[in-house]
Design a protein around this motif. Structure first.
Motif, mmCIF file in Angstrom:
data_model
loop_
_atom_site.group_PDB
_atom_site.id
_atom_site.type_symbol
_atom_site.label_atom_id
_atom_site.label_comp_id
_atom_site.label_asym_id
_atom_site.label_seq_id
_atom_site.Cartn_x
_atom_site.Cartn_y
_atom_site.Cartn_z
ATOM 1 N N CYS A 57 0.836 -1.202 0.000
ATOM 2 C CA CYS A 57 0.000 0.000 0.000
ATOM 3 C C CYS A 57 0.867 1.247 0.000
ATOM 4 N N ALA A 58 0.445 2.248 -0.768
ATOM 5 C CA ALA A 58 1.125 3.541 -0.768
ATOM 6 C C ALA A 58 0.636 4.367 0.418
ATOM 7 N N GLY A 59 1.338 5.443 0.704
ATOM 8 C CA GLY A 59 0.902 6.333 1.776
ATOM 9 C C GLY A 59 1.352 5.876 3.138
ATOM 10 N N ARG A 60 0.612 6.301 4.157
ATOM 11 C CA ARG A 60 1.072 6.106 5.527
ATOM 12 C C ARG A 60 0.690 4.764 6.139
ATOM 13 N N THR A 61 -0.120 3.962 5.416
ATOM 14 C CA THR A 61 -0.588 2.746 6.059
ATOM 15 C C THR A 61 -0.974 1.663 5.060
ATOM 16 N N PHE A 62 -0.950 0.435 5.544
ATOM 17 C CA PHE A 62 -1.564 -0.683 4.830
ATOM 18 C C PHE A 62 -3.084 -0.457 4.894
ATOM 19 N N ILE A 63 -3.864 -1.388 4.431
ATOM 20 C CA ILE A 63 -5.330 -1.253 4.454
ATOM 21 C C ILE A 63 -5.797 -1.150 5.913
ATOM 22 N N HIS A 99 2.658 -1.953 6.668
ATOM 23 C CA HIS A 99 3.171 -0.821 7.446
ATOM 24 C C HIS A 99 1.968 -0.064 7.973
ATOM 25 N N GLY A 100 2.188 0.843 8.906
ATOM 26 C CA GLY A 100 1.051 1.564 9.486
ATOM 27 C C GLY A 100 0.173 0.588 10.239
ATOM 28 N N THR A 101 -1.088 0.491 9.818
ATOM 29 C CA THR A 101 -2.006 -0.430 10.486
ATOM 30 C C THR A 101 -2.708 -1.320 9.464
ATOM 31 N N ALA A 102 -2.814 -2.585 9.795
ATOM 32 C CA ALA A 102 -3.630 -3.531 9.023
ATOM 33 C C ALA A 102 -4.760 -3.939 9.958
ATOM 34 N N LEU A 103 -5.905 -3.288 9.796
ATOM 35 C CA LEU A 103 -7.002 -3.472 10.739
ATOM 36 C C LEU A 103 -8.250 -3.999 10.040
ATOM 37 N N SER A 121 7.253 -0.889 13.222
ATOM 38 C CA SER A 121 6.297 0.095 13.744
ATOM 39 C C SER A 121 4.848 -0.244 13.404
ATOM 40 N N ALA A 122 4.617 -1.272 12.610
ATOM 41 C CA ALA A 122 3.257 -1.609 12.167
ATOM 42 C C ALA A 122 2.431 -2.183 13.320
ATOM 43 N N LYS A 123 1.124 -2.110 13.145
ATOM 44 C CA LYS A 123 0.188 -2.727 14.087
ATOM 45 C C LYS A 123 -0.907 -3.435 13.299
#
Length: 694
Positions: A57-63, A99-103, A121-123
């Motif tokens: 994913c682009a940007g600050r986070t995964f999906i 990366h970022g959050t996969a929620l 740093s991912a969650k």
């Protein structure tokens, strides 16, 4: 690079195809994103030049989850289960790069991949339970097959965001990536191919389910252990049932059962209320007359006046955010006591394993004690947290005005007093604001921010941003006695006190409100907070409350003295009805000429809740609160209103304003003019509208 659609691209990088989602701000799983991922995977499978696939994913986070704006609308194809099935059935290994959050649906998508890699740093998490639903795209079926049933139960029913390192230890992440994530994921995909690793389809894995199959009691044990936390909520139980299905049914049948349980929740009132609240909390961040680009003050240091219960708790919030604090008391003895309480609070958390000793040491190193207000001269914000006395507060603010640097914010933690008047003690009323923390201030998430007639936009914007930095949920309100929360609470308190005079048992009043979903009823709450607090306030205003005053005159201040409205055995917090209090109530009723009677649970609930709603309507009409949903945020986070009922205004809309209006008129005929419906409530009823229409 090939554009699959406006949200997803596909590119072959050597022997690895990279499918990239780019749908700012959080790559939510809208219909376009779902279709793009499906098309991207299909393109990669058809590309003869690649032998592995990375989903990034682009940007600050995964999906970061589902597109919540699609909730309640007719489903659009492809559904997420179809997308995940396309991924899982790929003939080439698919690696999720997180990366970022996969929620929520984001993690469910990742679980459909054959492997998962992440940056430290991912969650990850499945937080659907917080929206009153459960993971509806295989999350309850796949997660226990990866991390085991016990961990899956914990993760799914709490909705917790799990740090990548913890997820790696649990087997949910296959490799941690330091450096560039996409390059690391490509390297990992190449390694999978080179080593001939299998296409790991989680849906076919059953090893982690065996323990629960041998010990089915694990589910009832989990229910019992979490009964208090889950009280009143429907979603956690359905989550547990769905995980039971993962253990007891073939995967395809488990998916069907998950869907049934999902739809059961989705069509229910709790899900609607919790999803409403999700948006209400975010809406509360917006102040209509404060532009988004308002400049902020950089808060690098904070000062606290008063090292008592509130001052100490407030200080802890800043320390935990890495902001140095100078705390001031009038005597060295009071200062040492206050700092000692802060230290012991942290030490207790360390002893329970919830805080590392190094973290405690760091927090305490940021704290400076003083007995001189002069030591606050360089603070960027000073919060006064002394007792509720206007003259004393104005004296303190006058001194702070002369001591503190220009541009420093002067805030008061008052819960009732006129902050406009406090501001007159300074030459900078535009830099004066109320920051009403709730006790215990280091735990309670609500921060009721109170703007005066002169508070500047910069100060408001700064304090809203600061609240988030110190872990609070801020709501901006206007000045009136008690502001929003306590003004409404006072109406409930008046009725609770009147009900016990009329014949309701105080334990029944507490039980009805507890069963409604509050953490405790008004009398148990008063015992916990200390009955002497309200007694002192009443004495200052010359207000009488026959039962409450009589209890306090006997020194029954609540749990801290062992007796209050209830009796408490030594070392116990369990309230026990006390005949002495019943005698006090009967005498007070007799003195007031009240003929006592049986009072139904329905009447107790209506007479405690409806005056709050009526007062809230007045608050809205006066402009003290910006929007009805702000009041709901205040009551959920500050007073324990059950989130599955959405807040008092959402609850009012649910049961119908006309029903409330008619009951208010009935109570007015029986009890007097204090039950007169608010003009706003009357207008909405006549126009056939609800609070949500404002």
């Amino acid at each position: 690079m090939t554009a699959i659609n406006e949200f997803v691209t596909y590119e072959a990088k050597g022997t690895v195809g990279v499918v990239t989602v780019n749908s700012p701000p959080v790559n939510a799983l809208s219909q376009g994103v779902r279709a793009g991922i499906k098309g991207g995977i299909e393109a990669a499978v058809a590309d003869g030049s690649v032998n592995a696939v990375v989903l990034a994913c682009a940007g600050r986070t995964f999906i970061a989850g589902a597109d919540i704006t699609e909730f309640g609308k007719p489903p659009k194809e492809p559904g997420l289960n179809v997308v995940i099935s396309t991924i899982e059935s790929s003939s080439k290994p698919v690696v999720a790069a997180i990366h970022g959050t996969a929620l929520g649906g984001g993690l469910e998508t990742a679980l459909g991949c054959h492997y998962r890699v992440a940056v430290p740093s991912a969650k990850v998490g499945l937080p659907e339970v917080k929206l009153g639903i459960l993971p509806g795209a295989g999350g309850t079926q796949r997660l226990p097959r990866v991390v085991g049933v016990q961990k899956a139960l914990e993760f799914i029913t709490s909705g917790v965001h799990v740090p990548a390192k913890q997820a790696f230890a649990a087997g949910l992440i296959d490799e941690m990536i330091d450096g560039d994530l996409t390059e690391g994921a490509i390297a990992f995909a190449k390694k999978v191919v080179a080593e001939g690793r299998p296409l790991v389809k989680i849906s076919e894995q059953n090893d982690k389910l065996e323990e629960a199959r041998k010990n089915p009691a694990i589910f009832d044990e989990f229910r019992k252990a979490n009964a208090r936390k889950f009280r009143g909520f429907e979603a956690p139980e359905n989550c547990i049932k769905a995980i039971e299905a993962a253990v007891n049914l073939p995967f395809a049948d488990g998916l069907k059962r998950e869907r049934e349980l999902f739809m059961e929740l989705m069509s229910g009132e709790q899900a609607k209320a919790q999803q409403y609240f999700f948006f209400a909390e975010r809406q509360a961040n917006k102040i209509p007359d404060v532009p988004k680009d308002t400049p902020l003050i950089d808060i690098k240091t904070a000062g606290i006046v008063g090292a008592g219960t509130m001052g100490g708790g407030i200080a802890m919030n800043f320390l935990q955010a890495g902001i140095p604090v100078t705390i001031v008391e009038t005597s060295q003895e009071a200062l040492d006591k206050g700092i000692g309480v802060i230290k012991s609070n942290y030490a207790a958390t360390v002893s329970k394993g919830r805080l590392k000793q190094e973290a405690m040491d760091k927090y305490m190193s940021l704290l400076t004690g003083s007995t001189s207000l002069e030591d606050l001269k360089d603070a960027d914000i000073v919060i006064e947290a002394i007792f509720e006395n206007m003259d004393v507060k104005k004296e303190v603010f006058g001194k702070l005005d002369k001591i503190c640097k220009q541009g420093a914010i002067l805030a008061t933690n008052t819960s009732t007093l006129d902050i406009d008047e406090i501001g007159t003690a300074t030459s900078r009323p535009d830099y004066v604001i109320g920051l009403h923390f709730f006790s215990p201030a280091n735990v309670m998430r609500l921060l009721e921010e109170v703007r005066t007639k002169k508070t500047s936009a910069t100060v408001m914007a700064t304090c809203m941003a600061l609240a988030k930095k110190i872990g609070k949920v801020p709501v901006m309100v206007g000045v009136c006695e008690g502001f929003v929360g306590n003004r409404m609470l006072a109406k409930r308190g008046e009725q609770a006190s009147q009900l016990i005079l009329e014949g309701a048992k105080l334990e029944d009043v507490d039980r009805v409100l507890y069963d409604f979903g509050f953490p405790m009823g008004p009398f148990a709450m008063s015992d916990l907070a200390g009955n002497d607090v309200g007694w002192r306030i009443r004495q200052g205003k010359g207000v009488k409350s026959p039962v409450a005053d009589a209890i306090c005159e006997l020194g029954r201040f609540g749990q801290k003295t062992g007796d209050g409205y209830y009796h408490y055995e030594k070392g116990s917090r369990t309230p026990q009805p006390d005949p002495i209090v019943e005698e006090i109530i009967v005498k007070a009723a007799r003195d007031a000429g009240i003929n006592r009677r049986q009072v139904s649970d329905e009447e107790i609930l209506k007479r405690c809740v409806y005056p709050m709603i009526n007062e809230a309507a007045k608050i809205l009409e006066e402009g003290i609160a910006t929007r009805a949903s702000d009041i709901d945020v205040i009551w959920v986070y500050g007073y324990g209103w059950p989130i599955y009922r959405g807040g008092p205004m959402r609850y009012a809309d649910h049961i119908g304003l006309e029903n409330i209006y008619n009951d208010l008129l009935k109570f007015k005929a029986e009890h007097g003019d204090e039950w007169t419906p608010a003009p706003l409530l009357e207008r909405l009823v006549k126009e056939g509208k609800s609070f949500k229409d404002l």
